[in-house]
Scaffold this active site. Structure first.
Site, PDB file in Angstrom:
ATOM      1  N   SER A 166       0.809  -0.796   0.177  1.00 58.55           N
ATOM      2  CA  SER A 166       0.391   0.338  -0.317  1.00 58.55           C
ATOM      3  C   SER A 166       1.015   1.484  -0.476  1.00 58.55           C
ATOM      4  O   SER A 166       0.403   2.106   0.114  1.00 58.55           O
ATOM      5  CB  SER A 166      -0.910   0.091   1.062  1.00 58.55           C
ATOM      6  OG  SER A 166      -0.746   0.278   2.039  1.00 58.55           O
ATOM      7  N   LYS A 210       0.248   4.645   6.857  1.00 57.11           N
ATOM      8  CA  LYS A 210       0.255   5.286   5.446  1.00 57.11           C
ATOM      9  C   LYS A 210       0.754   6.793   5.370  1.00 57.11           C
ATOM     10  O   LYS A 210       1.145   7.297   6.716  1.00 57.11           O
ATOM     11  CB  LYS A 210      -1.837   4.920   5.404  1.00 57.11           C
ATOM     12  CG  LYS A 210      -2.076   3.935   5.812  1.00 57.11           C
ATOM     13  CD  LYS A 210      -2.658   3.286   4.605  1.00 57.11           C
ATOM     14  CE  LYS A 210      -2.877   2.090   4.378  1.00 57.11           C
ATOM     15  NZ  LYS A 210      -1.963   1.674   4.259  1.00 57.11           N
TER      16      LYS A 210
END
Lengths: 210, 166
Positions: free
Chosen positions: B49, B93
């Site tokens: 990701s 993230k």
């Protein structure tokens, strides 16, 4: 030379105690004071007149549960508020992930999503909890704003309760209505006790309209 | 009785030494815990990701906690966050928006061009992976409370050819 040694040794001792205290408080146990009445009567059962922190209840919080994150319904937990990470709240878990709850502001039922839980204070009147993050919680918002104003904008702030001395008439009528079992109609004149109370409320001596 | 006293006298210095060494080890472990929880800790991150910033197979990054405690973590920074879907997992993230800002994002970039705009509520942040085609982030689980942020990743330690600031 002697004092420097002494100061250095004391500093080392304080540092060690601080480290051990921080580790124990993070991993094992800590003692937390409970402010406010949202968990009455479990914590802070009496509303005290003094606003000092000496009258708060103090609770022992255990941190072993943070290993597995396995909580049950009915556990009282301490957590950071989602809208302000610097504030800590203490509430009771009333629903776990996957449970259904009815929202207080509409007729829908929602399911608690994965990784979340629903918390409620034991004292539902004074509690800002999972129900407050709903769409129509005007009273809770006003209470929150009052707290914010009091904390951040005024040097000192005093809250007083002033009874409704000029409204004993409504109070008596409400009490009467609660006790009566059948429909009552008053035509032409109020009962004597009601007009007497109204006269007292108004503080007048001239005859009140009957 | 006197045999017992003799026995105790023999072993007393050894027991004392044992206690002081254990105390030293305990102090060291406390220092390690405090450093890892409140100052800085290495973390292994893996997954697709955050490509191309972080590798698929795994990078070791240094995560510092002081910025989060002082509220100084802002947009554009790579953070390690406790997952809102499973509190025993951590995800890495990038912060895209903080409270009060409005975010426009592509809901399903691989399938359509549909975009959605959301205002981030008070006390929350919006996180997204750099590789939006293969990332489970705020677009799926919504804005994340600031308190769930564990720290800011600022330096990559492993692999050696990636050594340097993020």
């Amino acid at each position: 030379m002697g004092t420097r040694n002494f100061l250095w040794n004391s500093a080392k001792k304080f540092f060690t105690i601080g480290l051990i205290g921080l580790t124990v408080s993070d991993r094992y146990f800590s003692i937390v004071p409970v402010r406010g009445y949202s968990m009455s009567p479990t914590f802070n059962p009496q509303i005290s007149s003094s606003t000092g922190s000496l009258t708060d209840d103090r609770v022992l919080v255990e941190k072993f549960c943070l290993e597995k994150y396995k909580f049950s319904c009915g556990d009282v937990v301490v957590f950071c508020s989602p809208s302000n990470h610097r504030e800590m709240h203490i509430k009771r878990i009333t629903a776990l992930p996957g449970d259904w709850i009815s929202t207080p502001h509409s007729y829908d039922a929602i399911v608690v999503p994965k990784g979340h839980c629903w918390v409620e204070g034991d004292n539902s009147v004074f509690s800002l909890d999972s129900r407050s993050f709903g769409p129509d919680c005007k009273v809770q918002t006003i209470l929150e704003d009052i707290e914010d104003l009091k904390k951040n904008y005024f040097e000192s702030c005093l809250f007083l309760f002033v009874p409704r001395t000029a409204n004993s008439c409504s109070h008596a009528m409400a009490q009467f209505a609660v006790k009566s079992v059948r429909m009552i109609e008053w035509e032409g004149a109020f009962p004597f006790w009601l007009s007497e109370l109204a006269r007292k409320d108004m503080g007048v001596v001239t005859p009140f309209c009957n | 009785m006197s045999r017992l006293f003799q026995f105790a006298r023999q072993w007393k210095p050894i027991i004392k030494e044992g206690f002081s060494q254990s105390f030293l080890i305990a102090k060291f472990l406390c220092l390690l815990h405090v450093t890892n929880t409140h100052v800085c800790t290495p973390v292994l991150v893996y997954g697709p990701s955050m490509l191309p910033t972080l590798n698929l197979t795994g990078d070791v990054v240094l995560v510092e906690h002081l910025s989060q405690k002082f509220g100084k973590v802002g947009p554009g920074e790579v953070v390690v966050v406790r997952s809102p879907e499973n509190p025993r997992k951590t995800v890495t993230k990038r912060i895209v928006a903080v409270e009060g800002e409005s975010v426009t994002f592509l809901v399903e970039p691989a399938l359509s061009d549909r975009s959605h705009t959301v205002v981030v509520p008070r006390g929350h942040v919006w996180i997204q992976g750099d590789n939006i085609y293969s990332s489970r982030d705020s677009r799926q689980f919504g804005p994340v409370p600031y308190g769930l942020i564990l720290g800011k990743a600022f330096w990559r330690v492993w692999p050696p050819d990636g050594f340097g600031s993020l």
